[in-house]
Motif scaffolding. Structure first.
Motif, PDB file in Angstrom:
ATOM      1  N   UNK A 143     -81.535 -84.109 -28.139  1.00 43.77           N
ATOM      2  CA  UNK A 143     -81.356 -82.710 -28.530  1.00 43.77           C
ATOM      3  C   UNK A 143     -82.407 -82.205 -29.526  1.00 43.77           C
ATOM      4  N   UNK A 144     -82.868 -83.074 -30.438  1.00 43.57           N
ATOM      5  CA  UNK A 144     -83.812 -82.613 -31.471  1.00 43.57           C
ATOM      6  C   UNK A 144     -85.267 -82.919 -31.135  1.00 43.57           C
TER       7      UNK A 144
ATOM      8  N   UNK B 101     -86.063 -77.272 -23.847  1.00 44.88           N
ATOM      9  CA  UNK B 101     -86.006 -76.531 -22.591  1.00 44.88           C
ATOM     10  C   UNK B 101     -85.907 -77.351 -21.322  1.00 44.88           C
ATOM     11  N   UNK B 102     -85.797 -78.656 -21.388  1.00 44.57           N
ATOM     12  CA  UNK B 102     -85.741 -79.433 -20.155  1.00 44.57           C
ATOM     13  C   UNK B 102     -85.206 -80.829 -20.411  1.00 44.57           C
ATOM     14  N   UNK B 103     -85.363 -81.688 -19.425  1.00 43.15           N
ATOM     15  CA  UNK B 103     -84.818 -83.046 -19.481  1.00 43.15           C
ATOM     16  C   UNK B 103     -85.951 -84.057 -19.604  1.00 43.15           C
TER      17      UNK B 103
ATOM     18  N   UNK C 222     -91.271 -86.043 -23.345  1.00 45.37           N
ATOM     19  CA  UNK C 222     -90.376 -85.055 -23.932  1.00 45.37           C
ATOM     20  C   UNK C 222     -90.899 -83.651 -23.667  1.00 45.37           C
ATOM     21  N   UNK C 223     -90.106 -82.801 -23.024  1.00 42.80           N
ATOM     22  CA  UNK C 223     -90.561 -81.425 -22.732  1.00 42.80           C
ATOM     23  C   UNK C 223     -90.828 -80.627 -24.010  1.00 42.80           C
ATOM     24  N   UNK C 224     -91.748 -79.675 -23.897  1.00 45.84           N
ATOM     25  CA  UNK C 224     -92.094 -78.770 -24.994  1.00 45.84           C
ATOM     26  C   UNK C 224     -92.105 -77.341 -24.468  1.00 45.84           C
ATOM     27  N   UNK C 225     -92.289 -76.390 -25.390  1.00 46.39           N
ATOM     28  CA  UNK C 225     -92.450 -74.996 -24.932  1.00 46.39           C
ATOM     29  C   UNK C 225     -93.711 -74.874 -24.091  1.00 46.39           C
TER      30      UNK C 225
END
Length: 321
Positions: free
Chosen positions: A156-157, A161-163, A182-185
């Motif tokens: 979560x942290x 925006x994604x998995x 890890x997804x980012x903007x």
């Protein structure tokens, strides 16, 4: 030190660090170890899922496989009243052509990015996917409609925006290196390093994250949340390692990357496999792959049963390989 050298690399520096380059990967590991006839097992996600199911490896539930243009008109019947699902080209690469539907209002489908699509929009997308717009080599393709993965709250942290997904590279069916993407903007919620996602290395023995890479540079925090990406214990790590070895056995390929996602309810499930996994994992791990591959060759341990391989991995901590 590794990140500094990679900014201004000299061949002898890379050799000293055990960095595996693309040409060497292909010539010494991919070509000799991966029979060409077996490539469809990883390039075609429908085949990969069938192999997983045969070996008892969890995968997202398949709702439908669309083979022909004529099947598209039945799309409404195929998804029924499901409110969330994923559309995925069977031979797609780098996440192209994947649509994640997270909710719907009647015939309006809402994607993970918040875009609203009509049934006609999805049918148009399916036509493009079947014609090969997103597939390897632009060849005609199939489309999988499958269960949407619900992100585990451990991320979560450190994901936006994604998995996230977990990649394990195996050589001679033994895990040699791992990372979690890890997804980012910037990546628009996709766990794709080429599109701006960040990755943390994963210790093979413990499943705890360390290191990190984003846009080919070493990092220690998530670029959006500013939370440290090291020190995170990935849940069900033992099960995930066992599943990676079972799939490598089923694929009958010596050098392969296996990608997992951690579903909040199902635990680790296989997304796909790759016969030519990328090399940025070395930056995330602050360690070259080559020394580990040579270590396995020198040990000549063969392919004992999976539990024996697991014990061997636990005994051979990263510093020894």
């Amino acid at each position: 030190m590794l990140s500094r050298l990679l900014r201004f690399p000299r061949p002898r520096d890379l050799r000293a660090l055990g960095i595996l380059g693309m040409n060497q990967r292909n010539a010494e590991f991919v070509l000799p170890g991966n029979p060409r006839a077996n490539y469809p097992r990883v390039d075609d996600k429908v085949q990969t899922k069938l192999i997983c199911e045969k070996h008892g490896i969890p995968v997202p539930q398949t709702y439908a496989v669309i083979h022909w243009m004529g099947d598209i008109r039945k799309f409404g019947q195929l998804v029924g009243d499901r409110r969330d699902f994923v559309i995925k080209p069977s031979r797609g690469a780098e996440g192209r052509g994947i649509i994640v539907v997270v909710d719907r209002r009647d015939d309006i489908f809402i994607t993970a990015g918040g875009t609203e699509l009509t049934t006609e929009d999805l049918r148009y997308h399916l036509e493009n996917a079947l014609s090969g717009l997103y597939s390897l080599g632009g060849q005609p393709d199939k489309v999988i409609v499958e269960q949407r993965i619900v992100r585990h709250d451990v991320f979560d942290t450190i994901a936006v925006g994604g998995t996230p997904d977990v990649r394990i590279i195996l050589y001679r069916r033994i895990p040699v290196m791992a990372m979690v993407r890890l997804p980012t903007r910037a990546s628009r919620g996709k766990a794709n390093l080429h599109q701006g996602a960040v990755a943390a290395a994963v210790d093979l023995a413990t499943g705890i994250t360390f290191g990190g890479v984003c846009e080919n540079r070493a990092v220690t925090v998530h670029p959006d949340t500013k939370v440290a990406i090291a020190g995170v214990q990935l849940p069900q790590w033992h099960e995930l390692m066992i599943a990676s070895m079972r799939l490598a056995d089923g694929l009958e390929m010596e050098y392969v990357g296996v990608d997992f996602v951690l579903d909040a309810n199902l635990g680790p499930v296989v997304l796909e496999a790759n016969a030519r996994p990328g090399l940025a994992i070395q930056i995330a791990n602050r360690h070259g792959l080559l020394s580990r591959l040579r270590f396995i060759e020198a040990e000549k341990i063969g392919m004992p049963d999976i539990e024996a391989r697991m014990r061997w991995c636990s005994d051979c901590r990263a510093s020894r390989m």
